[in-house]
Design an enzyme around this catalytic site. Structure first.
Site, mmCIF file in Angstrom:
data_model
loop_
_atom_site.group_PDB
_atom_site.id
_atom_site.type_symbol
_atom_site.label_atom_id
_atom_site.label_comp_id
_atom_site.label_asym_id
_atom_site.label_seq_id
_atom_site.Cartn_x
_atom_site.Cartn_y
_atom_site.Cartn_z
ATOM 1 C CB CYS A 1 70.723 21.159 20.544
ATOM 2 S SG CYS A 1 71.186 21.777 22.158
ATOM 3 C CG HIS B 1 75.004 22.142 18.444
ATOM 4 N ND1 HIS B 1 73.868 22.784 18.011
ATOM 5 C CD2 HIS B 1 74.952 22.158 19.788
ATOM 6 C CE1 HIS B 1 73.159 23.183 19.059
ATOM 7 N NE2 HIS B 1 73.785 22.813 20.158
ATOM 8 C CD GLU C 1 74.305 23.212 14.424
ATOM 9 O OE1 GLU C 1 74.285 21.969 14.432
ATOM 10 O OE2 GLU C 1 73.838 23.895 15.361
#
Ligand SMILES: Nc1ncnc2c1ncn2[C@@H]1O[C@H](COP(=O)(O)OP(=O)(O)O)[C@@H](O)[C@H]1O
Ligand SMILES: [Mg+2]
Lengths: 88, 726, 226, 88
Positions: free
Chosen positions: C86, C194, C196
Site C-alpha cells: 500500500c 494488504h 497482513e
C-alpha cells in the site's frame, strides 16, 4: 463565440492554517538543499474551457458556477478567477 | 463571547471583585453550555454510572470498562454539529480528532471509530447532499490517516435537519489496565502543551456550539490535521509506556481555558501559566485569544521536571511541537500571565463549575394528538412499495459510506460493517461488539419510548453478534433548552434511558449533551443517539452464509406500532401514530434466548428487525446472502394485524434467526424453554423474496434486482442526484 | 532470519505487519525508524502501509526522500527481498525502486473493500509458493491505488515478467488491472492490497490460506521452511 | 535579498486522463444550467515564498527544487513555474 480559459484558484483564507503546505516545507523542502524558501501554501486549481461572448462574461459565469455548485466553501477558502483568451 | 448578566453578577460575587477582560473570556468559554453542561448536569446524575466492570477515576474524558485479564476498554461519544453544518469536511474531521484524544487521554490506544450522521432530505435538498458528501469525506480522511478503523455507524435523513447536520462520533480504546493514566499532580510539576500550534482558528467554538446557528461565527472554522494527531497518539503512548505522564487532558471546546481549569479542579491543584510560552502559529495573539483558541490536535500533559528531558526527546522524535507553559501550585487558583503581568487569577472551582440550572419543562402540546392515525390510502401493490423502501435513503445500503472508511486497519475487525453491530477481537481472546443507534422519528412521537427504543435497538444489534451488552454511551441532542417544551422532551428521553439502563443493569459509561440544535425552520426532532458495547467470551459463530433450505424464525411480537416508521413517513408522508414501545420483560427474555441460541451454535445468522420492519429485515438477509425466501405473514406472532402492519411495523425486541433444518428442532426447543414468542415463518431458496398472506402471494421480488437497487441507491443519489433504477 | 519493518511518520500498518510476522509466522522482526540507516544483518525488508507524512503532496513522495531509503536501495541492489504494501508500494515507486506510479482511484474516493487477486508471477520471494493464476481473497484500502505506466514501460513489464498480481475485476481503473509489480530482478515487490489483513482466519471472511502463502514464500526463500 | 512569490502549477501531462476534472464537468456542471463549459482540468498549485537575488534565480531555484524533490511525478505530470514580486 470565442473560447476562454478560466483559471480558478482555491486556497485557504489568510489566517487559516495549511497543514499540507507546512509539511511540504518542513519535511521535504527544508530537508533538502534549498533553504531560501520560507513558506509554502497549497492551492487547488481548476481550469475551465468555456465559450462566452466576452472575457467578462466568462469570468462571471465561472465564478457563479463555482458558487452555485459549492466547488469551494467560502467560509474556509478564497477563490481567484483569472481569464485568458484561448490560444487555438 | 459573553456571559449573561445574571452570570456576570454571579461571577462577581463568587470572586468578590470585577473580573478582568481575560477572566471574562475564560469564564464565558467554560460556562458555555458546551463545556459546563449547566442545563443538563443536574439531571444526568439519574443515569446509573457504576457497575462491576466500570472503572471510575478522576479526570477521565472517557468511560473505562474492565474486560478481564488485565485489559480495559475505553469509550466516548461526541458530536460536532454546529461546525459540521457550516464546514462539513473540517467539522466532521475535527470531530473525529476530538473524540480520539478523549480516548487517548485515559492512556489507551484508540481502536475503533463510529459515526452517526443526520442530514435533511437528500432527495430534494442540494445542501443536504453537499453536507453529506463532505462530512463522509472528512471522517474518512481523518480516520483513515490515523489508521483507526471506522467500523460502524448510521446515516439518516429527515426534513428536520434541513440545512443542518448532526455528526456524532464515538470511539473505543483498548489497553492494559496498568497503562491507564492515574491523574495526579503535585506542587512543582510542570504543565506541557503538546501538538499543533495555537492559532486564531476555532476561536469561540464552544460558545458557537451553544448558540443557535444564526450567529454563523466564521472564526469557528477548524482545519483538521490528522497527520499531527497520528504523531501525537504515538508520542503520548510512548510517553505513557515510559511513565512520563502524571496527568493528561485533551484540548477540546474552550481550549486552554477549559483544559487548565478542569484539570486543576479535578486534581485540586493550582496552575500558573504564561501565554508567551505557548507555541503559536501567528504572531500577536492576545492572551484572551490564546486562552480560548480551539486549535486542534493539542494535548495537555502534567509531568515532573525530572521527566521533561525524556518527554522532549519523544516530541522531537515524532516531530511534534511542545512548550512548557506553566507549573503546578498548591493554591487551587488558575493564574494566567504574560511575562510578568497577570491577566487572570481565578479559583479553579469557580471557573470549572458553573451554577447549574433547573430549567422548566412542560409537555409539548403536539404530543396530545400525534398518536392519532390518519386514514391512509390503501396499498394496491406491495411489491412496488417494498422496492421503493429498499431504495429509500434511510433504508438503502450504506456501503457508499463505510466503503470509504478503512474498517480493516488494526487487524481486529472480525465482523465488518454492513451487518448489525461490528465486532473486534481483543488481545485477551475476547470479542468486543458495538453499535450506535438513534431514531428521531420515533423520539419525536414519543421522546421517552423513542429513546428507550434506540437503546434497545443498539443492544439488539450487539446481541445479534453474540455479545452481551456491558456498557452504554448516550448522546442527547435537542433544540434550545430554554424552551420548556424542548426541555421536557430532553428529560423524558433521559428518564427512559435511565429506566432501561437500570432494568438491564447496563451502566452508562459516558455521554455528551448537545443543545441549541436549531435550523431556520425550528428545533430538530429529539435525537438521542445511543452506543452500546458488548462483550463475547469466544468468537461468535454468526453470521454464516444462508443456503437453500435454511429456515427463518422470528423471535418477538409484532405489534400495531407504525408511528414514526419508514412506511408512514416515507411512503405515506404521514408523521404520527403509535410509537413502538419496549416491553422490558419480553426484551430481556428475547435477548437472553437469542444469546443462548448463538452460544449453543444453533443459528447460522441473526439479524434484528428495525427500520422498515419485517419486510425490510427479511429482504436484507436475502440481499446480503443472495438467496430468496418465502415468508408466511399469518404465522408472525403478535397482535392480529393487517398485512401492511405485519410487514412494516417497527416493533422492538424482534430478531430474525436462520438455521439449517438439522438444528431447527433444537432451536425451537430452546426458544420454547425460554418462553419467548417465536415462530418458524419461512424457508430460504430460489431467487425471490416472497411474502404470503394466507395462500396468496402479496410480495414477490427478485433478489438480484432488489439487491442492485439497495446497494446503489445512496451513491446514485449523492453522486448523480437520482435513485438507482432496476 | 531478521525482517526489518520500516516506520515513517504516519505509517499505520506497521504494528499489524509486525504482529503477523512475529505472532503468526514466528519471524524475528524489528522496527526501523525512517531517519537512520539499516544494519547490515537484515535478511528482508518490509515497507508497511499507512499515510506517511499524511500523504501530503502525493502519497509516498516525502517518505521516498527519507535517509533510510538509501539503505533500502542498497540492500535491494544486493538482492535482499523487499516488500512494499500500500503506502509502502507508493514509496517504492516514488523512490524509483519500482516502475510506475499510483494515481487517485477512478472513483476519486478512498476504497476499502475485499478483492480477489490473481497471481501472475510466482518467481518472486513473496509468491514462490503460488501457482500462476492462483486467487487470493484480500482487502484493499487506499485512495491513490490506481497503478499507471506508459505504454512502453507496460511492454517492458510484460516482457520481463514484472507484473506480480492483478485484480480479477477492475476495481480502481489500474492499467491492465495491475495490483502489484516487481523490479527487473524480482526481489523488490510492491502491492496495493494488504496481505497482513488477510493472513489470519479470524479476520478473513473467505480464506486466509492464500494470503499466508505470501509470507510463507518468504520463509521458503530464506530457507527457514521448505 | 528581495522576496518572491513563485507559483508552481502541477497538472497532468497531455494524454493523461483527469477523472476529477471529468467528474466535476459531467456530474456537476453539465447537469446544471452552465452548458457553455466544454472542459475542466484540475491541477495542484504550490505557492512558494522565497528570498533570492533576482527573479530569474527565484524561478530557477524553484524549478530545480521541483525536479530534485519530485514535487511532481514526471511520469504523469508537468509543472509550470511563474514568479511574482512579493508585494510587501
Ligand atoms: N455512517 C456509517 N459509518 C459506518 N458504518 C455505517 C454507517 N452507517 C451505516 N453503517 C453500517 O451499515 C450497517 C447497517 O446500518 P444500519 O442500517 O444503521 O443498521 P441497523 O438497522 O442494524 O441499526 C451497520 O453495519 C452499520 O454499522
Ligand atoms: Mg440491525
Amino acid at each position: 463565440m470565442p473560447t476562454f480559459i478560466v483559471h480558478v484558484i482555491i486556497e485557504n483564507k489568510p489566517g487559516i492554517s495549511d497543514p499540507e503546505g507546512e509539511t511540504i516545507l518542513n519535511d521535504l523542502v527544508l530537508k533538502g538543499t534549498h533553504k531560501t524558501v520560507s513558506k509554502i501554501k497549497t492551492a487547488k486549481m481548476l481550469k475551465f474551457t468555456i465559450k462566452e461572448k466576452d472575457k467578462k462574461t466568462a469570468q462571471f459565469t465561472v465564478k457563479e458556477l463555482c458558487d452555485d455548485l459549492r466547488i469551494y466553501n467560502p467560509l474556509v477558502s478564497k477563490v481567484t478567477v483569472d481569464v485568458f483568451e484561448a490560444t487555438v | 463571547m459573553s456571559l449573561e448578566s445574571r452570570e456576570l453578577s454571579e461571577l462577581k460575587s463568587r470572586i468578590g471583585r470585577d473580573p478582568t477582560p481575560t477572566e471574562l473570556q475564560i469564564v464565558a468559554a467554560e460556562w458555555s453550555e458546551h463545556c459546563s453542561y449547566k442545563s443538563s448536569k443536574k439531571h444526568l446524575k439519574m443515569l446509573p454510572m457504576t457497575g462491576k466492570l466500570v472503572i471510575n477515576e478522576k479526570g477521565y474524558d472517557s468511560g473505562v470498562l474492565d474486560v478481564g485479564d488485565g485489559y480495559v476498554v475505553t469509550a466516548h461519544i461526541e458530536s460536532h454539529n454546529h461546525p459540521s453544518a457550516v464546514e462539513p469536511y473540517g467539522g466532521a474531521a475535527t470531530g473525529v480528532g476530538g473524540v480520539i484524544r478523549d480516548i487517548l487521554s485515559a492512556g489507551t490506544r484508540p481502536i475503533a471509530i463510529f459515526d452517526g450522521l443526520r442530514f435533511g432530505d437528500i432527495e430534494k435538498d442540494l445542501e443536504a447532499r453537499w453536507l453529506f458528501k463532505n462530512v463522509v469525506a472528512g471522517i474518512a480522511d481523518y480516520g483513515n490517516c490515523l489508521g483507526i478503523p471506522t467500523i460502524g455507524g448510521e446515516v439518516e435523513f429527515d426534513e428536520c435537519y434541513e440545512n443542518y447536520a448532526l455528526v456524532d462520533v464515538a470511539a473505543l480504546g483498548f489497553g492494559k489496565k496498568e497503562g491507564l493514566i492515574k491523574n495526579h499532580a503535585k506542587k512543582g510539576d510542570i504543565v506541557v502543551l503538546l501538538g499543533g500550534s495555537t492559532g486564531r482558528d476555532g476561536i469561540g467554538g464552544s460558545q458557537f456550539a451553544s448558540d443557535a446557528l444564526e450567529s454563523d461565527n466564521r472564526s469557528a472554522v477548524q482545519i483538521p490535521d490528522p497527520f499531527i494527531e497520528k504523531l501525537i497518539i504515538e508520542a503520548v503512548l510512548q510517553a505513557r509506556n515510559d511513565k512520563l505522564i502524571h496527568a493528561m487532558k485533551d484540548l477540546g471546546g474552550g481550549g486552554l481555558s477549559c483544559a487548565i481549569s478542569e484539570i486543576a479542579d479535578a486534581l485540586e491543584i493550582g496552575i500558573e501559566m504564561d501565554v508567551d510560552l505557548v507555541h503559536t502559529r501567528e504572531d500577536n495573539l492576545s492572551p484572551d485569544e490564546i486562552m480560548i483558541s480551539e486549535s486542534q490536535e493539542r494535548m495537555l500533559i502534567i509531568t515532573s521536571r525530572a521527566k521533561l528531558k525524556k518527554l522532549e526527546k519523544i516530541c522531537k522524535r515524532f516531530r511534534i511541537g511542545y512548550s512548557v507553559i506553566g507549573h503546578v501550585k498548591s493554591d487551587s487558583q488558575m493564574r494566567i500571565k504574560k511575562g510578568k503581568r497577570t491577566f487572570a487569577s481565578l479559583p479553579t472551582d469557580v471557573v470549572a463549575n458553573a451554577t447549574l440550572l433547573d430549567l422548566p419543562a412542560t409537555m409539548p402540546s403536539y404530543l396530545h394528538t400525534i398518536e392519532t392515525e390518519n386514514k391512509l390510502r390503501p396499498i394496491s401493490d406491495y411489491t412496488k412499495i417494498l422496492t421503493k423502501l429498499l431504495g429509500s435513503p434511510n433504508i438503502a445500503s450504506k456501503i457508499w459510506v463505510y466503503g470509504q472508511y478503512d474498517h480493516e486497519v488494526g487487524i481486529r475487525t472480525v465482523i465488518k460493517p454492513g451487518c448489525d453491530a461490528s465486532v473486534l477481537r481483543l488481545d485477551n481472546g475476547k470479542f468486543l461488539s458495538a453499535k450506535i443507534d438513534g431514531n428521531p422519528k420515533h423520539c419525536y412521537i414519543n421522546p421517552r419510548q423513542g429513546a428507550i427504543g434506540c437503546f434497545e435497538e443498539a443492544c439488539r444489534n450487539v446481541v445479534c453478534t453474540g455479545a452481551k451488552p456491558i456498557g452504554m454511551l448516550d448522546h442527547l441532542q435537542f433544540g434550545n433548552p430554554n424552551d420548556p417544551e424542548i426541555f421536557w422532551t430532553f428529560l423524558e428521553s433521559l428518564k427512559g434511558l435511565t429506566d432501561f439502563a437500570k432494568y438491564f443493569k447496563i451502566p452508562c459509561i459516558g455521554g455528551k449533551v448537545s443543545l441549541y440544535n436549531e435550523t431556520h425552520a425550528g428545533p430538530i426532532k429529539p435525537t438521542p443517539v445511543i452506543g452500546v458495547i458488548g462483550l463475547a467470551e469466544k468468537k461468535p459463530s454468526v453470521p454464516q452464509t444462508i443456503t437453500q433450505g435454511d429456515n427463518l424464525i422470528i423471535v418477538g411480537k409484532t405489534k400495531d406500532e407504525l408511528g414514526g416508521s419508514e412506511f408512514f413517513e416515507y411512503i405515506h408522508k404521514f408523521i404520527g401514530g403509535r410509537c413502538p414501545v419496549v416491553d422490558f420483560e419480553d426484551s430481556k427474555k428475547n435477548m437472553k434466548s437469542v444469546l443462548s441460541a448463538i452460544n449453543n451454535n444453533l443459528a447460522k445468522s441473526v439479524h434484528d428487525c428495525s427500520k422498515g420492519g419485517l419486510a425490510v429485515a427479511v429482504s436484507e438477509l436475502c440481499m446480503t446472502n443472495q438467496i430468496g425466501c418465502k415468508v408466511s405473514l399469518d404465522k408472525v406472532p403478535g397482535d392480529k394485524l393487517c398485512a401492511d402492519k405485519i410487514l412494516f411495523s417497527e416493533s422492538h425486541s424482534r430478531y430474525l434467526l436462520t438455521t439449517d433444518s438439522k438444528k431447527l428442532s433444537k432451536l425451537v426447543a430452546l426458544l420454547k424453554k425460554n418462553k419467548v414468542s417465536f415462530k418458524h415463518i419461512g424457508k430460504f431458496g430460489s431467487d425471490s423474496i416472497q411474502f404470503n398472506c394466507k395462500t396468496k402471494s402479496i410480495i414477490s421480488l427478485n433478489v438480484t434486482k432488489s439487491r442492485k437497487i439497495w446497494l446503489h441507491s445512496l451513491s446514485n443519489l449523492v453522486l448523480h442526484g437520482k435513485r438507482a433504477s432496476q | 532470519m531478521k525482517v526489518g519493518v520500516i516506520v515513517f511518520p504516519g505509517s499505520n500498518c506497521d504494528r499489524d505487519m509486525y504482529h503477523v510476522l512475529t505472532d503468526v509466522f514466528n519471524l524475528d522482526a524489528q522496527y526501523y525508524w525512517h531517519d537512520k540507516g539499516l544494519p547490515k544483518n537484515i535478511d528482508a525488508i518490509i515497507l508497511p502501509g499507512g499515510f506517511s507524512y499524511g500523504d501530503r503532496l502525493r502519497a509516498g513522495v516525502i517518505a521516498a526522500h527519507s535517509p533510510i531509503i538509501k539503505d533500502v536501495q542498497k540492500m535491494a541492489e544486493k538482492g535482499i527481498p523487499v516488500l512494499g504494501v500500500c503506502n509502502g508500494f507508493q514509496i517504492l515507486t516514488e523512490s524509483g525502486l519500482l516502475p510506475g506510479v499510483l494515481l487517485k482511484n477512478k472513483s476519486l474516493n478512498f476504497m476499502c473493500k475485499w478483492t480477489s487477486l490473481i497471481v501472475d508471477n510466482n518467481t518472486t520471494p513473496f509468491t514462490n509458493q503460488f501457482k500462476i493464476n492462483d486467487r487470493i481473497p484480500i482487502p484493499i484500502a487506499n485512495g491513490e491505488g490506481r497503478y499507471f505506466v506508459d505504454e512502453n514501460t507496460m511492454k517492458k513489464l510484460k516482457k520481463k515478467n514484472q507484473i506480480v498480481f492483478r485484480y480479477d475485476m477492475s476495481v480502481n481503473g489500474s492499467s491492465d488491472r495491475i495490483a502489484g509489480v516487481c523490479n527487473e530482478d524480482g526481489n523488490v515487490v510492491g502491492m496495493m492490497p494488504h496481505p497482513e489483513r488477510a493472513a489470519e482466519s479470524e479476520i478473513n471472511p473467505t480464506d486466509s490460506r492464500p494470503s499466508s502463502l505470501i509470507f510463507e514464500s518468504l520463509l521458503v526463500k530464506m530457507g527457514v521452511k521448505n
